[in-house]
Design a protein around this motif. Structure first.
Motif, mmCIF file in Angstrom:
data_model
loop_
_atom_site.group_PDB
_atom_site.id
_atom_site.type_symbol
_atom_site.label_atom_id
_atom_site.label_comp_id
_atom_site.label_asym_id
_atom_site.label_seq_id
_atom_site.Cartn_x
_atom_site.Cartn_y
_atom_site.Cartn_z
ATOM 1 N N ALA A 27 0.739 -1.124 -0.138
ATOM 2 C CA ALA A 27 0.034 0.429 0.051
ATOM 3 C C ALA A 27 1.030 1.301 0.191
ATOM 4 O O ALA A 27 0.486 1.693 -0.587
ATOM 5 N N PHE A 28 2.024 1.408 1.179
ATOM 6 C CA PHE A 28 3.166 2.361 0.958
ATOM 7 C C PHE A 28 3.161 2.659 -0.411
ATOM 8 O O PHE A 28 4.556 3.852 -0.211
ATOM 9 N N GLY A 29 3.482 1.692 -0.781
ATOM 10 C CA GLY A 29 4.642 1.710 -2.417
ATOM 11 C C GLY A 29 3.918 2.020 -3.482
ATOM 12 O O GLY A 29 4.049 3.405 -3.873
ATOM 13 N N TRP A 30 3.160 1.463 -3.641
ATOM 14 C CA TRP A 30 1.867 1.486 -4.733
ATOM 15 C C TRP A 30 0.601 3.225 -4.552
ATOM 16 O O TRP A 30 0.893 3.599 -5.794
ATOM 17 N N GLY A 31 0.387 2.825 -3.092
ATOM 18 C CA GLY A 31 -0.371 5.153 -2.889
ATOM 19 C C GLY A 31 0.628 6.031 -4.132
ATOM 20 O O GLY A 31 -0.848 6.794 -4.220
ATOM 21 N N PRO A 32 2.223 6.225 -3.642
ATOM 22 C CA PRO A 32 2.469 7.227 -4.490
ATOM 23 C C PRO A 32 2.750 7.208 -5.747
ATOM 24 O O PRO A 32 2.285 8.837 -6.462
ATOM 25 N N LEU A 157 -7.533 2.149 -0.829
ATOM 26 C CA LEU A 157 -7.770 3.096 0.047
ATOM 27 C C LEU A 157 -6.590 4.396 -0.246
ATOM 28 O O LEU A 157 -7.664 5.004 -0.134
ATOM 29 N N TYR A 158 -5.579 3.261 0.854
ATOM 30 C CA TYR A 158 -4.643 3.710 0.644
ATOM 31 C C TYR A 158 -3.989 5.129 -0.392
ATOM 32 O O TYR A 158 -3.680 6.553 -0.351
ATOM 33 N N ALA A 159 -4.242 5.290 -1.595
ATOM 34 C CA ALA A 159 -4.094 5.608 -3.263
ATOM 35 C C ALA A 159 -4.592 6.845 -3.188
ATOM 36 O O ALA A 159 -4.269 7.881 -3.325
ATOM 37 N N THR A 160 -6.011 6.389 -2.671
ATOM 38 C CA THR A 160 -7.084 7.454 -2.840
ATOM 39 C C THR A 160 -6.900 8.375 -2.346
ATOM 40 O O THR A 160 -7.310 9.779 -1.977
ATOM 41 N N MET A 161 -6.313 8.076 -0.415
ATOM 42 C CA MET A 161 -6.175 9.334 0.547
ATOM 43 C C MET A 161 -5.271 10.102 -0.365
ATOM 44 O O MET A 161 -4.648 11.309 -0.081
ATOM 45 N N VAL A 162 -3.983 9.376 -0.466
ATOM 46 C CA VAL A 162 -2.349 10.326 -1.010
ATOM 47 C C VAL A 162 -2.660 10.874 -1.663
ATOM 48 O O VAL A 162 -2.261 11.888 -1.588
ATOM 49 N N VAL A 163 -3.893 11.020 -3.157
ATOM 50 C CA VAL A 163 -4.569 11.415 -3.911
ATOM 51 C C VAL A 163 -4.985 12.410 -3.245
ATOM 52 O O VAL A 163 -5.036 13.863 -3.766
ATOM 53 N N ALA A 164 -5.570 12.886 -2.373
ATOM 54 C CA ALA A 164 -6.654 13.753 -1.649
ATOM 55 C C ALA A 164 -5.376 14.783 -1.074
ATOM 56 O O ALA A 164 -5.876 16.055 -1.024
ATOM 57 N N VAL A 165 -4.919 13.846 -0.375
ATOM 58 C CA VAL A 165 -3.724 14.930 -0.060
ATOM 59 C C VAL A 165 -2.809 15.873 -0.711
ATOM 60 O O VAL A 165 -2.539 16.966 -0.041
ATOM 61 N N PHE A 166 -2.014 14.893 -1.500
ATOM 62 C CA PHE A 166 -1.861 15.507 -2.981
ATOM 63 C C PHE A 166 -1.987 17.048 -3.544
ATOM 64 O O PHE A 166 -1.471 17.576 -2.963
ATOM 65 N N GLY A 167 -3.250 16.856 -2.683
ATOM 66 C CA GLY A 167 -4.626 17.441 -4.052
ATOM 67 C C GLY A 167 -4.572 18.645 -3.632
ATOM 68 O O GLY A 167 -4.170 20.574 -3.341
ATOM 69 N N ALA A 168 -4.873 19.041 -2.541
ATOM 70 C CA ALA A 168 -4.535 19.886 -1.156
ATOM 71 C C ALA A 168 -3.184 20.799 -0.793
ATOM 72 O O ALA A 168 -3.403 21.495 -0.445
ATOM 73 N N VAL A 169 -2.057 19.420 -0.418
ATOM 74 C CA VAL A 169 -0.936 19.848 -0.425
ATOM 75 C C VAL A 169 -0.156 20.722 -1.610
ATOM 76 O O VAL A 169 0.217 21.800 -1.701
ATOM 77 N N VAL A 170 -1.064 20.807 -3.170
ATOM 78 C CA VAL A 170 -0.886 21.450 -3.968
ATOM 79 C C VAL A 170 -1.326 22.529 -3.915
ATOM 80 O O VAL A 170 -1.228 23.613 -4.316
ATOM 81 N N LEU A 171 -2.760 22.675 -3.309
ATOM 82 C CA LEU A 171 -2.935 24.045 -3.532
ATOM 83 C C LEU A 171 -3.255 24.862 -2.668
ATOM 84 O O LEU A 171 -3.148 26.186 -2.600
#
Length: 222
Positions: A27-32, A157-171
């Motif tokens: 999970a921690f590998g694929w999410g990013p 599940l982890y990838a979904t959370m990672v994408v949301a967090v990345f989007g928030a960080v960029v914004l």
């Protein structure tokens, strides 16, 4: 989950330490990686001014090398006594490459970018075969399907959370609220995203290090 006759995530499977570590590493590998496929084209368009089609094609190197590396590693691991060595070296390579990308984010050339994607894909591609091998080596044949489903569910599940967090960080790094931020992405946000990718890869590497390197089974557990 404790009382359902066929739970979505069988707790008996997650009761095994090696399975938990395998699921975490996967999970921690694929999410990013999922997050990078989404945000790298945005990075190229907004920070380096590429056209959308060129930016999308430029990221293709990551997917190509990931799959080639996974295919090659998958044929090698079953024949090695110390089958964790290649994935550990690969993840170290991926972490180092992502950190270099974070360092060079503002001034990276297209050639440098492609070389770094080559290294990230080649390094990370060694992890999925290990996850599959370790899972198969630690669950019985009648629960292997549930084990794979649990690993894929956790990854998604982890990838979904990672994408949301990345989007928030960029914004947030853009410094402008709401829709007005879309046209003003800052390189700082992507630098933070790349550092977060390296941190997640590091967690996956730690999980791999903690997995016991049991001799690979030549027949299924009953």
């Amino acid at each position: 989950l404790r009382t359902a006759p066929e739970p979505l995530i069988p707790l008996a499977i997650l009761g095994d330490r090696e399975v938990r570590l395998t699921v975490a590493a996967n999970a921690f590998g694929w999410g990013p990686i999922v997050g990078m496929h989404i945000f790298l084209p945005v990075f190229l368009q907004n920070v380096h001014g590429m056209q959308p089609s060129t930016a999308g094609l430029s990221v293709l190197m990551l997917a190509v090398m990931l799959n080639i590396s996974a295919g090659v590693t998958g044929t090698i691991l079953p024949h090695r006594q110390h089958y964790k060595t290649i994935p550990m070296v690969g993840m170290l390579l991926a972490i180092a490459s992502v950190l270099v990308l974070a360092w060079r984010a503002r001034n990276v050339s297209l050639l440098e970018f492609e070389v770094l994607l080559f290294l990230i894909g080649s390094g990370f591609g060694t992890l999925p075969p290990l996850a599959a091998t370790a899972l198969q080596n630690n669950v019985s044949i009648h629960s292997f399907g549930s084990g794979v489903a649990t690993m894929q569910f956790s990854r998604n599940l982890y990838a979904t959370m990672v994408v949301a967090v990345f989007g928030a960080v960029v914004l947030v790094a853009s410094g402008a609220p709401g829709a007005s931020a879309v046209a003003h992405y800052s390189a700082d946000g992507f630098v933070r995203v790349f550092v977060a990718v390296a941190c997640s890869f590091a967690v996956a590497l730690v999980a791999v290090l903690l997995i016991k390197e049991k001799p690979l089974l030549t027949e299924h557990i009953r």
